[in-house]
Every structure is written in C-alpha cells, then in structure tokens.
Design a protein around this motif. Sequence first.
Motif, mmCIF file in Angstrom:
data_model
loop_
_atom_site.group_PDB
_atom_site.id
_atom_site.type_symbol
_atom_site.label_atom_id
_atom_site.label_comp_id
_atom_site.label_asym_id
_atom_site.label_seq_id
_atom_site.Cartn_x
_atom_site.Cartn_y
_atom_site.Cartn_z
ATOM 1 N N PRO A 319 0.828 -1.217 0.000
ATOM 2 C CA PRO A 319 0.000 0.000 0.000
ATOM 3 C C PRO A 319 0.860 1.263 0.000
ATOM 4 N N SER A 320 0.387 2.293 -0.694
ATOM 5 C CA SER A 320 1.106 3.559 -0.794
ATOM 6 C C SER A 320 0.211 4.702 -0.354
ATOM 7 N N LEU A 321 0.798 5.658 0.359
ATOM 8 C CA LEU A 321 0.096 6.891 0.705
ATOM 9 C C LEU A 321 0.555 7.968 -0.269
ATOM 10 N N ILE A 322 -0.396 8.604 -0.939
ATOM 11 C CA ILE A 322 -0.057 9.626 -1.920
ATOM 12 C C ILE A 322 -0.691 10.948 -1.507
ATOM 13 N N ASN A 323 0.156 11.951 -1.334
ATOM 14 C CA ASN A 323 -0.297 13.301 -0.991
ATOM 15 C C ASN A 323 0.051 14.252 -2.133
ATOM 16 N N ILE A 324 -0.850 15.204 -2.385
ATOM 17 C CA ILE A 324 -0.572 16.275 -3.339
ATOM 18 C C ILE A 324 -0.679 17.598 -2.603
ATOM 19 N N TYR A 325 0.368 18.423 -2.746
ATOM 20 C CA TYR A 325 0.411 19.723 -2.095
ATOM 21 C C TYR A 325 0.433 20.827 -3.170
ATOM 22 N N PHE A 355 3.279 19.583 -5.658
ATOM 23 C CA PHE A 355 4.200 18.567 -5.153
ATOM 24 C C PHE A 355 3.433 17.267 -4.979
ATOM 25 N N LEU A 356 3.972 16.215 -5.554
ATOM 26 C CA LEU A 356 3.420 14.876 -5.392
ATOM 27 C C LEU A 356 4.337 14.112 -4.451
ATOM 28 N N HIS A 357 3.815 13.709 -3.295
ATOM 29 C CA HIS A 357 4.630 13.027 -2.282
ATOM 30 C C HIS A 357 4.113 11.602 -2.132
ATOM 31 N N ILE A 358 4.991 10.629 -2.375
ATOM 32 C CA ILE A 358 4.617 9.215 -2.347
ATOM 33 C C ILE A 358 5.348 8.522 -1.203
ATOM 34 N N PHE A 359 4.579 7.847 -0.333
ATOM 35 C CA PHE A 359 5.140 7.056 0.753
ATOM 36 C C PHE A 359 4.819 5.583 0.479
ATOM 37 N N ILE A 366 9.523 12.827 -3.401
ATOM 38 C CA ILE A 366 8.765 14.013 -3.782
ATOM 39 C C ILE A 366 9.037 14.331 -5.253
ATOM 40 N N PHE A 367 7.966 14.568 -6.010
ATOM 41 C CA PHE A 367 8.070 14.982 -7.404
ATOM 42 C C PHE A 367 7.431 16.353 -7.565
ATOM 43 N N LYS A 368 8.022 17.185 -8.406
ATOM 44 C CA LYS A 368 7.323 18.387 -8.849
ATOM 45 C C LYS A 368 6.497 17.989 -10.068
#
Length: 373
Positions: A319-325, A355-359, A366-368
């Motif tokens: 499982p992955s946690l995906i955040n977008i800022y 910012f796309l942050h993938i855990f 972190i990706f722009k």
Amino acid sequence: MNIKKGLILFLGIINFTFIQAQTTIRDSILYEGLWRNYRLFLPNGFNVNTQRPLVFNLHGYGSNALEQEIYSGFDAIADSADVIVCYPNGLNNSWNAFDRIPDDVGFIDSLITLLHNEYNVNLNRIYSTGMSNGGFMSNYLACELTNRFAAIAPVAGTNSVLVQASCSPSRNIPVLYIHGTADATVLYEGSTLYSSANDLMTLWSNVNGCSSNTDTVLLADISLTDNCRAQKITWHDCNNSTQLIHYRIIDGGHTWPGSPILIGTTNQDINASGIIWNFFNQFSLTLSTEDVETESDPIKISQNPFSSFIDIDLKSSSPSLINIYSSDGKLIHSAEYSGNKIHLENDHLNLGFYFLHIFQNNLSKIFKIVKIR
C-alpha cells in the motif's frame, strides 16, 4: 528528520512560478547563502523517466534569463529536438567569467547536479552557449568544468586575458564560436582586457591538437538587407574527433545571428541557435557507470507535465500513501492506494505546479508535477 516536517521545510525554501502555459518554469537554488534563480524550458511531452540533453544558455551583461530566452529563440529548436534548456540569472545581471569570487562556476556545477536529480538530465550530454558575457562564461566553464560539458558554443564573448593565459582543460572539448567583425562592444580584435577572436580560436586549436590547416567558406548571402555576410572557418585533424568551427560574421555587430530582434547589424543568413544545437548534437561525454545514476529507482512517474492524470510505477505492490500539495504547501489530496501501478486522476486541479509526495514502506519521494491544460 520527520518526513512531514522535512516536506514543510522543503516547500518553504523553494519559490517557483508557472511562467509559460506549457513549458517554461522559474525556480531557484540556494548557493553560498544566496538564492540563485533560473528559467528552465521543458520540451513538449516532457517525462522525467526519459533522459534528455541539457543546454545552458547564458545571458549577456546587463541582460537576464528571460531576455536571453526570447532573444536567442532557442526554445523552438529545443522543443523540436526534445532538449531541456536552462537560462540561469547571473548576480547583478552579470557573470564572473574571471575567477571564483563570486563562484559562478560552482553555481553552475551545483545547478547541473540539481537538474540531473530533479529532471533526469543526461550527464553525458550537457552543453553551454551564451551571448557576450554569457559567451565569456561558456569559455570559462570549458576551462574550469571540462568534465561536465560535452561541447560549448559561445557567441560574441572570448576570454579575459587572465583566463586566456591560464586555461588548461582536462580533455579535448569541441568548440563552435560566432563573432561579428564590426562588434563595437566586444571587439573582434580584442583589447588589453580580453583576447581577440583569433587568439581564442588559437587557444582551442592548441587544446584540441588541431592542425594549422583550415577551410574557409563564404556562406550564401540569403538575406540581401542585413548588411553582413557569414563566413565559416573549420579546423582539421583535431584530436579524438573533436571539432573546432568559427562563424565569422563579416561586418556583423554585437548580435545573435538569426534573431528576429535587431539590436545592431544582425546576420540573417544563418540561424545561430539551430547551428549551435546541430553542433552540440554530435558530441557526448563518456562517464563511467559510477558517475551516472542507474534506472533502479523504485518509484517512477509518467505523464508529467500532465493534462488529466499521472501514472505511478512502483517496484513493490505494498500500500502507498499519496499526498498532493499546492505550491504554497497546502495539502489538497491524500489517499491510500494499492498495487504497483497507480493511475492518478487529476482533472480537478487547476493549471500550475504541485508537489506529489509518495510514501511506500520505508520509501519517500517528492516529485514536482505541472498541469498544463
């Protein structure tokens, strides 16, 4: 450092703006205690998973990155050739092409590392061109950072007398040089402060072990109203298949040939940007595998810049946690996903940068990302 706190710090220290609707961004890097900013052109269809060449295009004294981007017209060439172009800003609108205080060589070196890490530029295919003071800087970079640049192509900028005497590159380096004989700003004949065009070519001929034999060709006078002619001089038998070429613009001024912006006698028989890229495209460094990152990244994204979705590939199906800022650090999306291939719909986002942050497990990346339409 706590991941969340680290992300907030990361967001807080980076200031960038979405400048042109599809392909040009503005960003900055902290170097020697100062924020140094630059413009970055990304070709249409840019995807961070594909390595691309990088061209530095350096502005002249008193100019800036935006003006050089417009004046040189290099973006159109880069877009068709699938090339990234970086337009850095010098401190106080100038480049220190003479010594290391301020250290513009170190700044460019650090910027190469940053752009490789963030945009996956090909470290074997990095080049420098520039106008006037930017041309001086391109020559200086070839002297000081020979291991970084596959080729250079300065325009209307030679070397300071000091650099001309001390330049000692660690290898042969291909050089293309363009200069007008009637340049009243950087004299073709040189001065007590800087070398002449002929002395510059002698330096690079010696560095590259070229023979004294040259071919000189007067190019076709395509534009009958530009009041100047282009002459191409080519050196022979340079070491390691290195090339040395000089476009001598007879009666040409302190200008970028082919530019639609006429700030003096501007040759229209040739297009400097097109000639420069065709020259660059022949040359590449051969760095060892220890010097270049491999393709073993466990987290990759595609379709970036994007219009409606981004695809995420992960080596693990955990499982992955995906955040977008947003660009100012506000969390606007957070969800958990399963599988090693994720199709992330982003229709709801407005145009601009995020910012796309993938855990995933112990991984965090972190990706722009940029929405273009």
